[in-house]
Motif scaffolding. Structure first.
Motif, PDB file in Angstrom:
ATOM      1  N   MET A  59      20.829  -5.533  -7.491  1.00 50.90           N
ATOM      2  CA  MET A  59      20.000  -6.569  -6.875  1.00 50.90           C
ATOM      3  C   MET A  59      18.630  -5.971  -6.556  1.00 50.90           C
ATOM      4  SD  MET A  59      22.534  -8.906  -6.275  1.00 50.90           S
ATOM      5  CE  MET A  59      22.008  -9.929  -4.923  1.00 50.90           C
ATOM      6  N   PHE A  60      17.604  -6.609  -7.043  1.00 52.29           N
ATOM      7  CA  PHE A  60      16.240  -6.164  -6.763  1.00 52.29           C
ATOM      8  C   PHE A  60      15.432  -7.334  -6.213  1.00 52.29           C
ATOM      9  CE2 PHE A  60      17.812  -3.645 -10.307  1.00 52.29           C
ATOM     10  CZ  PHE A  60      17.561  -2.354  -9.874  1.00 52.29           C
ATOM     11  N   ILE A  61      14.364  -6.999  -5.532  1.00 48.45           N
ATOM     12  CA  ILE A  61      13.464  -8.065  -5.068  1.00 48.45           C
ATOM     13  C   ILE A  61      12.049  -7.801  -5.572  1.00 48.45           C
ATOM     14  CG2 ILE A  61      14.802  -8.358  -2.936  1.00 48.45           C
ATOM     15  CD1 ILE A  61      12.038  -7.227  -1.605  1.00 48.45           C
ATOM     16  N   THR A  62      11.237  -8.817  -5.448  1.00 45.25           N
ATOM     17  CA  THR A  62       9.786  -8.636  -5.554  1.00 45.25           C
ATOM     18  C   THR A  62       9.205  -8.947  -4.180  1.00 45.25           C
ATOM     19  OG1 THR A  62       9.667 -10.906  -6.350  1.00 45.25           O
ATOM     20  CG2 THR A  62       9.629  -9.173  -8.007  1.00 45.25           C
ATOM     21  N   VAL A  63       8.096  -8.299  -3.870  1.00 43.00           N
ATOM     22  CA  VAL A  63       7.498  -8.443  -2.533  1.00 43.00           C
ATOM     23  C   VAL A  63       6.766  -9.779  -2.424  1.00 43.00           C
ATOM     24  CG1 VAL A  63       5.629  -7.597  -1.082  1.00 43.00           C
ATOM     25  CG2 VAL A  63       7.256  -5.993  -2.065  1.00 43.00           C
ATOM     26  N   LEU A  84       3.835  -4.901   3.755  1.00 43.09           N
ATOM     27  CA  LEU A  84       4.030  -5.347   2.365  1.00 43.09           C
ATOM     28  C   LEU A  84       3.854  -4.179   1.393  1.00 43.09           C
ATOM     29  CD1 LEU A  84       2.156  -8.769   2.620  1.00 43.09           C
ATOM     30  CD2 LEU A  84       4.621  -8.457   2.246  1.00 43.09           C
ATOM     31  N   LYS A  85       2.868  -3.332   1.693  1.00 39.44           N
ATOM     32  CA  LYS A  85       2.658  -2.168   0.822  1.00 39.44           C
ATOM     33  C   LYS A  85       3.824  -1.185   0.931  1.00 39.44           C
ATOM     34  CE  LYS A  85      -2.313  -2.224   0.174  1.00 39.44           C
ATOM     35  NZ  LYS A  85      -3.574  -1.459   0.247  1.00 39.44           N
ATOM     36  N   ASP A  88      -5.544  -6.945  -3.049  1.00 41.47           N
ATOM     37  CA  ASP A  88      -5.125  -5.606  -2.602  1.00 41.47           C
ATOM     38  C   ASP A  88      -3.674  -5.313  -2.970  1.00 41.47           C
ATOM     39  OD1 ASP A  88      -7.476  -4.824  -1.584  1.00 41.47           O
ATOM     40  OD2 ASP A  88      -6.874  -4.902   0.527  1.00 41.47           O
ATOM     41  N   LEU A  89      -2.829  -6.286  -2.738  1.00 42.84           N
ATOM     42  CA  LEU A  89      -1.413  -6.097  -3.065  1.00 42.84           C
ATOM     43  C   LEU A  89      -1.223  -5.967  -4.572  1.00 42.84           C
ATOM     44  CD1 LEU A  89       0.281  -8.694  -0.667  1.00 42.84           C
ATOM     45  CD2 LEU A  89       0.296  -6.188  -0.440  1.00 42.84           C
ATOM     46  N   ALA A  90      -1.972  -6.765  -5.329  1.00 49.07           N
ATOM     47  CA  ALA A  90      -1.881  -6.701  -6.790  1.00 49.07           C
ATOM     48  C   ALA A  90      -2.306  -5.316  -7.266  1.00 49.07           C
ATOM     49  CB  ALA A  90      -2.753  -7.787  -7.417  1.00 49.07           C
ATOM     50  N   GLN A  91      -3.406  -4.823  -6.713  1.00 53.54           N
ATOM     51  CA  GLN A  91      -3.876  -3.487  -7.081  1.00 53.54           C
ATOM     52  C   GLN A  91      -2.805  -2.439  -6.788  1.00 53.54           C
ATOM     53  OE1 GLN A  91      -7.861  -2.182  -5.737  1.00 53.54           O
ATOM     54  NE2 GLN A  91      -6.889  -0.303  -5.016  1.00 53.54           N
ATOM     55  N   GLU A  92      -2.179  -2.554  -5.632  1.00 59.71           N
ATOM     56  CA  GLU A  92      -1.167  -1.573  -5.238  1.00 59.71           C
ATOM     57  C   GLU A  92       0.044  -1.629  -6.169  1.00 59.71           C
ATOM     58  OE1 GLU A  92      -1.372   0.834  -3.336  1.00 59.71           O
ATOM     59  OE2 GLU A  92       0.602   1.372  -2.537  1.00 59.71           O
ATOM     60  N   SER A  93       0.452  -2.837  -6.541  1.00 60.84           N
ATOM     61  CA  SER A  93       1.610  -2.963  -7.432  1.00 60.84           C
ATOM     62  C   SER A  93       1.292  -2.360  -8.803  1.00 60.84           C
ATOM     63  CB  SER A  93       2.019  -4.432  -7.565  1.00 60.84           C
ATOM     64  OG  SER A  93       3.302  -4.531  -8.137  1.00 60.84           O
ATOM     65  N   LEU A  94       0.099  -2.634  -9.315  1.00 57.41           N
ATOM     66  CA  LEU A  94      -0.303  -2.059 -10.603  1.00 57.41           C
ATOM     67  C   LEU A  94      -0.368  -0.540 -10.512  1.00 57.41           C
ATOM     68  CD1 LEU A  94      -3.144  -4.534 -11.664  1.00 57.41           C
ATOM     69  CD2 LEU A  94      -0.837  -4.371 -12.640  1.00 57.41           C
ATOM     70  N   ARG A  95      -0.923  -0.050  -9.425  1.00 54.47           N
ATOM     71  CA  ARG A  95      -1.055   1.400  -9.236  1.00 54.47           C
ATOM     72  C   ARG A  95       0.312   2.081  -9.267  1.00 54.47           C
ATOM     73  NH1 ARG A  95      -1.239   5.366  -5.387  1.00 54.47           N
ATOM     74  NH2 ARG A  95      -0.344   4.037  -3.782  1.00 54.47           N
TER      75      ARG A  95
END
Lengths: 586, 586
Positions: B143-147, B167-168, B196-203
């Protein structure tokens, strides 16, 4: 922290939206090309691409709102746009500094390189690796490495290679995509360090590059048990299929070491899915690079031997990008991906008219248009390690008298050796060179100044000696010669250059390539290196050497990568049994 | 540290090799099945699979050396082995505790779930999320989630949702695969936190799940500019194609919210590559889950509407595994991957005879055979936030006299609302319900005790009221009724249960489902929940409600996910203009 290199940033996201809205203008607009859409495997006719910074900022049939007075415009009408090509397995260490190779890689359309780097690890250690990684940074194309697991037949070299904690530190870097290749026989014999590194790479979500030459069935599976995620060693379609079916990504090799594309093209009859397939070079030597080219030549060959052009393009773009988790920003012409684009005249002619890498026009009609970065490379010449030698050090003593059976390395092809048991006569307590039967001496001088002597045949030298510090996974000095004097001359001259490749005869140096950086890399331009290599091969031929490429043939005498009999610091090594074997067998 | 969950360990690698060598015996052997090899897209006939611990330890036509006296053996002769199925986009929060849903998910062959979890975020905040993640751990399947990025129309709820640093922190967890869905119109209006969150997820090398319903051309690209890597909202083949071409992974939705497979099956005429395509449910409601099934039904439907069975299998196994970077250990029947295997009778009949998840037989012939884990869920009932209400609080004042133009929410389908401007007459300074024209009151009571009243038509209640605390991305209380008294009754009863869904009439409660965990999740068994939901829909129908599923229809009144007019804490919200609009328009 495991993270990707140079991800899209929040400010850049906003900039891209402004370009789409026409509120900011694109830096570059490529108009009216036919885009090879690797995501669907189709061509999108008459489409345009706007570029802002490193990134693709708009893709549409009409992108006029993105074009301003300062936007560079390329008319691609009637041309094909393909993603920049990726070499997914190479060795960017073929004698030249990386920027010298990049000068020739880029104009063909290669925009991402994933290179093995074991050679640097063995010659310059951890600090050398760090320095080399700096040299790969901020180049006109993306450069990544895989971490070299120590896999030498000669354990003492591990005093030079990075230790476990350094290797783990490397694995965490964002320019490191996984664990590098490891020879399967070697790992199945001794996995102490390897299993830990493999676990760490998997934990970080990175890949494990394999090397399964000749492995099949339970042996292959035993090796893949380490979570090995790719292999570039299949030599035919059945090899490919066996690996794919086990969940292993396959890179078809087409480069200076081997050319497998034509044989493997038989896979086209099998009607299988190609998405776990790539094509890689495994390294292109400098001569081939500057005359024949790089990934563009490989892709052209794939098309020429019958691969569907779009599938072949996927195999050098999206497929390897996905394997290495680079597909979030390269591998396809997609929105908010790096603008890595090659413009070619038609789908079957892989001849780059423009190469765009990270948004910049880096080459045009075969000419590099972007600066390469030159960086200091490690100053670790070979003579820091190895002392000058004298002829007497190459003696091979023998207690027995009369005829004895001797195990001779038999160079049966330019790469493969077998063992030949030959009768030899001991004289004055030693065994001697016998040029009448082409039995020459071969010697390995390690960086710990251990000298291991043996016999070799197949080199066919009539006179003189050859020496090289490019001896794989050992990177001491290897020499072969018809007399101890010539061997000593070649080796000492090599040491005086700080490393290199030498052909000597009758007290004279016939040809040489200095490789003062770790005994591996030259400070010369790539053109000069190619010229020196050609002189070396000419000179080697002149004293009898029968194969086309002396540096390659001599390099592999010490590697566990290629069968069968190899020279290690502990003596002759039989890869079939993974054991040291006796020189004198009876 | 970004890392994958439960990677293969060094000791396990060695164990697998021992199994291959026959020195240790497999825990489970599946003999003589036909394996659907998703890597090549072919079937491997009469092959066997050995399993050790969680892992596939040998794949061969003969695995006899791995079988010992304690090895469980499944004879799969004549059967088909497919990889365990992955739901790549779902909402595991449909009224039941996760283990209740798992009881029904598993027997069909679903072995990996990637769920959105915004509902938990809005109702139980950061600590609730952490606790919920604990409940998802150590279940028989992965089981996994997305933030969940905060995307409510009602900003005040952000006092409950996790803050940016939380969230980060979530993004870095190994059970978190990326950033969850975000409604495109919303993000294009306000991206402060999102970028910001998108950048962090990509990073971190993770994904960004998109929601591009109705977006095309420059609007679609503006949204994808954030690095959005997937979308599950296309409703036809052209939508799919437009997204794929931009480099966006597409999930075809087939679940309780919408069923798009049949319409999208027209894509089979386009002869495109399917490797960036998956099929996901976007959530299955409990009634459907326990009667109709889960991913097995979705896969069956895909085959029935004309998708090639092997491509369809890839779309629910390898393709989503690759998208989420899970392919190093699931998504295919490969060596040193998790043994996630479903045995079905033939390629076109997706009816699991055995389900093996992480090496264990978790279901057989539709019956669960593994224990599910029950875990404490957050104790955050709705009455901790919301005070009891009185009828007077639902008054809609109007300064004007005589006939005024009023914007009424017009429920034109069970999900979509439009605005209808209707003449109404103010009396005693208020506007009143008019059942003769089906103009009822709708009210949103936020967790900050703000009450927002408006008018709605299309609910067609003749009497009584309905209330629900499952009001998307707000998760206060929504109610619709024919009188303020009935609304107050329904809401107060709902609050007395700590949250839930209520149908009330004439001072009596006709039907109810208590949802005391966050106002969202029940403590009842899934069978009991289904029964209660059925009673609720029957009761709603008895007072005039015309659509089949009251909880679903009422849930979306507050969401920006579905067009056009919505209710927010600031009043009526027009999704076409992304603005608050007046209730009284003239």
């Amino acid at each position: 922290m495991s993270q990707i290199r140079n991800p899209l940033t929040a400010p850049m996201m906003k900039k891209i939206i402004k370009v789409i809205e026409g509120k900011e203008k694109a830096d570059l607009a490529i108009l009216h090309g036919d885009i090879v859409d690797v995501y669907t495997g189709k061509i999108i006719k008459d489409h345009s691409v706007a570029v802002k910074g490193d990134w693709i900022a708009y893709i549409n049939s009409d992108i006029s709102q993105t074009i301003g007075p300062d936007t560079a415009v390329i008319d691609a009408s009637g041309k094909i746009l393909i993603p920049g090509m990726i070499d997914s397995h190479t060795h960017m260490v073929y004698y030249s500094a990386p920027w010298e190779a990049i000068r020739y890689l880029v104009p063909g359309g290669t925009t991402t390189i994933i290179t093995e780097i074991m050679e640097i690890s063995y010659t310059m250690g951890y600090n050398g690796l760090l320095q080399y990684l700096e040299a790969l940074k901020d180049q006109p194309i993306k450069m990544f490495i895989t971490v070299p697991p120590p896999i030498s037949l000669s354990k003492s070299v591990y005093s030079i290679t990075p230790n476990k904690s350094e290797l783990k530190k490397l694995l965490r870097r964002d320019d490191v995509l996984g664990l590098g290749e490891s020879y399967w026989q070697h790992i199945l014999k001794d996995d102490k360090l390897y299993a830990d590194l493999a676990q760490e790479s998997l934990r970080l979500g990175k890949t494990i590059e394999g090397h399964t030459a000749g492995a099949h069935g339970s042996k292959l599976e035993s090796y893949l048990a380490y979570g090995v995620s790719s292999c570039h060693e299949p030599v035919n379609a059945d090899d490919v299929l066996e690996r794919l079916r086990l969940g292993c990504f396959v890179m078809i090799r087409e480069g200076s070491m081997r050319r497998d594309l034509e044989e493997i093209s038989k896979i086209n009859k099998m009607d299988i899915d190609y998405h776990h397939l790539a094509i890689s070079t495994d390294g292109i030597d400098p001569g081939e690079l500057i005359t024949t080219g790089y990934m563009e030549t490989v892709l052209q060959k794939a098309i020429d031997v019958g691969f569907d052009p779009i599938k072949a393009i996927q195999m050098v773009t999206l497929n390897p990008a996905r394997h290495f988790r680079l597909d979030s920003y390269t591998g396809g012409i997609g929105l908010s991906k790096h603008a890595d684009i090659v413009i070619i005249p038609d789908l079957k002619t892989i001849k780059a008219e423009y190469v765009i890498s990270k948004g910049e026009i880096v080459a045009r009609n075969g000419k590099l248009t972007a600066p390469v970065k030159k960086a200091p490379l490690p100053d670790t010449a070979l003579n820091d390690y190895i002392n000058k030698v004298s002829p007497a050090q190459f003696s091979i003593p023998c207690q027995k008298t009369g005829t004895v059976s001797v195990r001779v390395m038999d160079q049966v092809t330019d790469l493969v050796t077998r063992d030949a048991i030959m009768p030899m006569t001991a004289r004055n307590g030693e065994l001697n060179i016998d040029t009448t039967r082409d039995i020459l001496k071969v010697t390995l001088i390690t960086r710990q100044n251990k000298i291991v002597n043996a016999f070799i045949r197949g080199y066919k030298l009539k006179t003189g000696a050859v020496a090289s510090s490019n001896a794989w996974e050992n990177f001491g000095v290897l020499a072969v010669g018809v007399s101890e004097q010539d061997i000593a001359l070649a080796v000492n001259h090599l040491l005086s250059m700080g490393g290199g490749i030498v052909v000597a005869d009758g007290g004279k140096i016939l040809a040489e390539l200095p490789l003062p950086i770790g005994g591996l890399i030259s400070k010369l331009s790539i053109e000069e290196i190619v010229d020196r290599l050609s002189q070396i091969n000419k000179a080697a031929k002149s004293i009898g050497f029968p194969f086309p490429d002396l540096p390659k043939t001599i390099a592999v005498l010490t590697t566990p990568a290629i069968p069968f009999l190899r020279l290690s610091e502990d003596g002759l090594y039989d890869l079939k049994t993974n054991k040291i074997v006796d020189l004198i067998t009876g």
